[in-house]
Design an enzyme around this catalytic site. Structure first.
Site, PDB file in Angstrom:
ATOM      1  CG  ASP A 109      11.413   1.868  -0.907  1.00  0.00           C
ATOM      2  OD1 ASP A 109      11.649   0.667  -0.720  1.00  0.00           O
ATOM      3  OD2 ASP A 109      10.490   2.481  -0.333  1.00  0.00           O
ATOM      4  CG  ASP A 126       6.849   1.967  -1.403  1.00  0.00           C
ATOM      5  OD1 ASP A 126       6.898   1.371  -0.311  1.00  0.00           O
ATOM      6  OD2 ASP A 126       6.505   3.164  -1.493  1.00  0.00           O
ATOM      7  CG  HIS A 160       2.150   0.985  -2.794  1.00  0.00           C
ATOM      8  ND1 HIS A 160       2.235   0.574  -1.481  1.00  0.00           N
ATOM      9  CD2 HIS A 160       2.898   2.114  -2.890  1.00  0.00           C
ATOM     10  CE1 HIS A 160       3.006   1.429  -0.820  1.00  0.00           C
ATOM     11  NE2 HIS A 160       3.437   2.352  -1.652  1.00  0.00           N
ATOM     12  CG  HIS A 217      -1.319   1.412  -0.759  1.00  0.00           C
ATOM     13  ND1 HIS A 217      -0.799   2.492  -0.097  1.00  0.00           N
ATOM     14  CD2 HIS A 217      -1.015   0.322   0.000  1.00  0.00           C
ATOM     15  CE1 HIS A 217      -0.186   2.071   1.009  1.00  0.00           C
ATOM     16  NE2 HIS A 217      -0.299   0.772   1.084  1.00  0.00           N
ATOM     17  CG  HIS A 266       4.113   5.927  -4.962  1.00  0.00           C
ATOM     18  ND1 HIS A 266       3.079   6.504  -4.255  1.00  0.00           N
ATOM     19  CD2 HIS A 266       4.836   5.221  -4.050  1.00  0.00           C
ATOM     20  CE1 HIS A 266       3.170   6.169  -2.980  1.00  0.00           C
ATOM     21  NE2 HIS A 266       4.224   5.377  -2.828  1.00  0.00           N
ATOM     22  CE  LYS A 298       9.730   0.164   1.776  1.00  0.00           C
ATOM     23  NZ  LYS A 298       8.797   1.285   1.658  1.00  0.00           N
ATOM     24  CB  CYS A 301      11.002   4.425   2.649  1.00  0.00           C
ATOM     25  SG  CYS A 301       9.269   4.562   2.117  1.00  0.00           S
TER      26      CYS A 301
END
Length: 227
Positions: A11, A51, A53, A57, A96, A121, A168
């Site tokens: 990330d 990440d 999203h 989310h 984010h 992810k 993470c």
């Protein structure tokens, strides 16, 4: 079994870095030169995670009603969609790494040309997913193909770097070890949201068999020796 190491860079995205990240980790950009050095080493596989999203989310404070919608302060209880008996209490964050936004992009200074695979992810709006492997439930409803990718490549050891050390990176490392890979976290190649939490993080590593190392550790020299 022969030594086949993989590097997983977690990330390293715009929203996790100053100056404009929605969830900027202090010093987040400062680790990129070290990560680029690691990417230049002869790892059998180099993976970057993101990440990624949807706007709705469940981890976004903006998607919860007041007064329980303050980023960094409020929490929410998430049920496993596949087994409502499984629940977790999760921190709520600012919006984010929303798909299609600048904040979701990997940093331009990260040497992506040396990355073999990108794993996205956190795409299931119903669950939090810090780990690049799966959500935290005992019977996950959201999983990536990272474990299969590593196993198919014959990987024995996973080296983890990136952001953030207490979220993470932490859960990716623990899941790598859980999936049967000897796991090493490169301390100088990570930064934490809350540096005061790192003692607890490192204690968890020790209990799980994950090893914290430095960038000049003998385990890094072992990778260099593969050249």
């Amino acid at each position: 079994m022969s030594f086949r190491p993989a590097l997983v860079v977690v990330d390293v995205q715009e929203d996790f870095c100053p100056p404009n990240g929605a969830l900027a980790v202090t010093g987040g950009r400062d680790i990129v030169p070290t990560i680029n050095e690691l990417l230049s080493l002869p790892f059998a596989l180099r993976v970057a995670t993101k990440d990624f999203h949807p706007q709705d989310h469940i981890s976004f404070a903006s998607n919860h009603p007041a007064p329980n919608n303050k980023p960094f302060v409020s929490t929410a209880t998430i049920e496993n969609p596949l087994n409502p008996a499984e629940t977790q209490e999760t921190q709520l964050w600012p919006d984010h790494c929303v798909q299609g936004t600048k904040g979701a992009e990997l940093l331009t200074e990260l040497d992506v040309s040396k990355v073999d695979r990108i794993v996205e992810k956190g795409q299931d709006k119903r669950v939090e997913m810090y780990s690049a492997f799966a959500d935290p439930f005992p019977s996950p409803c959201s999983q990536s193909d990272l474990a299969d990718t590593l196993k198919k490549a014959g990987i024995t050891d996973v080296y983890v770097a990136g952001l953030a050390a207490d979220y993470c990176v932490r859960f990716t490392a623990l899941d790598a070890q859980k999936n049967g890979f000897k796991t090493w976290v490169i301390g100088e190649a990570t930064k934490a949201v809350d540096p005061s939490s790192l003692d607890e993080v490192y204690k968890g590593y020790e209990e799980a068999g994950v090893t914290l190392i430095g960038k000049d550790d003998k385990q890094i020299q072992r990778v260099m020796g593969l050249a």
